[in-house]
Enzyme design. Structure first.
Site, short mmCIF file in Angstrom:
data_model
loop_
_atom_site.label_atom_id
_atom_site.label_comp_id
_atom_site.label_asym_id
_atom_site.label_seq_id
_atom_site.Cartn_x
_atom_site.Cartn_y
_atom_site.Cartn_z
N ASP A 119 1.03 -1.15 -0.04
CA ASP A 119 0.09 0.03 -0.02
C ASP A 119 1.04 1.37 0.14
O ASP A 119 2.00 1.45 0.41
CB ASP A 119 -1.07 0.14 1.21
CG ASP A 119 -0.03 -0.06 2.52
OD1 ASP A 119 0.83 -0.67 2.60
OD2 ASP A 119 -0.71 0.66 3.53
N GLU A 182 0.10 -0.86 5.58
CA GLU A 182 1.21 -0.64 6.57
C GLU A 182 1.03 0.96 6.83
O GLU A 182 1.29 1.36 8.04
CB GLU A 182 2.58 -0.77 5.69
CG GLU A 182 3.79 -0.46 6.84
CD GLU A 182 4.05 0.84 6.83
OE1 GLU A 182 4.98 1.19 7.79
OE2 GLU A 182 4.02 1.67 5.90
#
Ligand code: MN
Ligand code: MN
Length: 488
Positions: A119, A182
């Site tokens: 991400d 994350e």
């Protein structure tokens, strides 16, 4: 004679640049540069911004694309589903699955598990990007685009390294633990590590986090990070906000108490004035001092970057030590006071000061919490204000420090030497890396941060980039690391 010396120096500087000119593994990587760049373009084009609920399906898609590539490389993949996230009351979003992958399971070989994330941070052209953030643009030897450095570029370099080393025979077992949340706090990840402790992680010998920058253009290996103890200091005065015309001069003001208390926390040189706070800080050893000597860290760059001419310390060594291995205290802000533009003649009834202490090995959050509370209570009692004061520690993240004599550190240092013909910078993070500490605590394994990001990649900012040099030589670094690790 001079001419001869010149020739000799040219030859030796050439040798410096190409320590292993005929390495077939490195040649394989060089020959595939075009494919590697193309894959990075394709992956950056997927807008896997985990903070934007409307893009959650793209994050899930990104995990699928990553899985497909690992399968293409003959890896085994399990997608660990984490269920849903309560994004806001009544709104549930799917959590992207975590990739648990494996290349080889030979019990005679060591097993290394890499962690990273797919991400990215949000990015809009309007934020001040010079190029489209989700379209990789090559300029002056750099690849610009969101995620090129944090963390798609680093994970891809690793996957390309695995692909390349496999051509010559993978000498270690490789596992991958790749998440998609994350940037917004790794939802559910800590529990998953605990759940998989006796299955996926049971045969893992080493953990490598591939999500970190170097300190300079020289490759760096990160072996420690500071923790963070974050405090709310609340002072409560009147029942409601008061008018300074009517009450100024007649009441004990909460804001005055708070500003006084905040002012007693540290001196002008940044020294924390709380008794006992430095008691558990590890002494600087001679061996440690040597690590700082060769670090490339330009004070003029730092001045240019910050616009600051005078820092708290004068030398490279002192500045880095106070960033990495000594605690620091920062006052972040005050909630409840008047902070808008213009004037307002208010006496705030209740104010909350916010400050944090970046603590280092062997400091413990619970001890820091008590030292801070005891000190502020004493200061407040001596001030003899009738207001009420309350100290709360809202974050107590632990510091992390690895043992650098573990085989994976030696292998990484050898790999840096082999690829770049320099000694690696042994560095720490001034910030907090909870996942490193968590891996170490839960799994009891050696953790290392081996990233390939440059110091000026602007990972969360506008115009994020990775240099072609870091991307390709970084691929060689991971490849070489896998080979070196086999010899321990
Ligand atoms: Mn990252
Ligand atoms: Mn990030």
């Amino acid at each position: 004679m001079l001419f001869l010396l010149y020739i000799v120096s040219l030859l030796s500087s050439h040798a410096f640049l190409s320590p292993v000119p005929n390495n077939p593994l490195f040649k394989h990587i060089d020959d595939h540069t075009h494919d590697y760049k193309q894959r990075l373009k394709d992956w950056v084009a997927i807008e896997s911004d985990s903070s934007d609920p409307s893009k959650r399906d793209q994050v899930v898609h990104m995990m699928q694309v990553t899985k497909d590539y690992i399968l293409q490389l003959d890896g085994k993949v399990e997608m660990a589903e984490l269920g849903e996230q309560e994004y806001s009351p009544g709104i549930k979003l799917p959590l992207p699955p975590v990739i648990l992958a494996e290349f080889g399971n030979d019990t005679n070989k060591p097993t290394v598990c890499f962690y990273g994330h797919m991400d990215v941070q949000p990015a809009k052209k309007d934020d001040g990007w010079q190029t489209e953030p989700y379209t990789v643009t090559e300029k002056d030897g750099n690849l610009y685009g969101r995620g090129t450095s944090d963390d798609k570029g680093q994970i891809l370099a690793l996957l390309h390294a695995v692909e390349s080393v496999k051509k010559f025979g993978l000498p270690v077992n490789v596992k991958l633990f790749i998440e998609g949340m994350e940037e917004v706090g790794s939802h559910g990840l800590e529990q998953l590590v605990e759940q998989k402790k006796n299955t996926f992680f049971s045969n893992v010998d080493y953990i490598v986090v591939t999500d970190t920058p170097w300190l300079s253009t020289k490759p760096g290996i990160t072996y420690g990070a500071r923790g963070n103890c974050y405090f709310f200091l609340e002072v409560d005065g009147a029942r409601r906000d008061l008018h300074s015309g009517g009450f100024g001069g007649t009441v004990h003001e909460a804001m005055s108490d708070l500003v006084y208390l905040l002012g007693t926390l540290a001196d002008v040189k940044g020294k924390i004035l709380i008794p006992g706070i430095y008691d558990d800080v590890l002494p600087v050893t001679e061996e440690e001092k040597k690590l700082y000597k060769d670090l490339v860290f330009d004070l003029e760059d730092l001045e240019r970057d910050t616009g600051i001419k005078t820092f708290l310390h004068d030398t490279k060594e002192e500045l880095l030590m106070h960033r990495w291995r000594f605690p620091s205290l920062t006052i972040h802000g005050i909630e409840g006071g008047f902070s808008g533009s213009g004037t307002k003649t208010v006496i705030p009834a209740k104010v909350i000061g916010k400050f944090s202490i970046r603590q280092v090995p062997k400091m413990k959050p619970s001890v820091v919490e008590k030292q801070v509370s005891d000190y502020l209570e004493k200061q407040f009692a001596e001030r003899k204000s009738p207001n009420k004061m309350k100290v709360t520690m809202v974050i107590g993240a632990q510091p992390w420090l690895a043992n650098m004599s573990e085989p994976q550190y030696l292998a990484a240092r050898n790999a840096v030497k082999k690829v770049f013909n320099v000694d690696a910078d042994m560095i720490r993070a001034g910030g907090t890396i909870p996942i490193a500490k968590h891996f170490e605590d839960v799994l009891g394994k050696s953790v290392m941060l081996l990233g390939i990001g440059g110091p000026d990649d602007a990972p969360h900012g506008q115009n994020e980039k990775i240099s072609m040099h870091n991307f390709i030589e970084g691929t060689k670094l991971y490849a070489s690391f896998l080979q070196e690790l086999a010899s321990f």
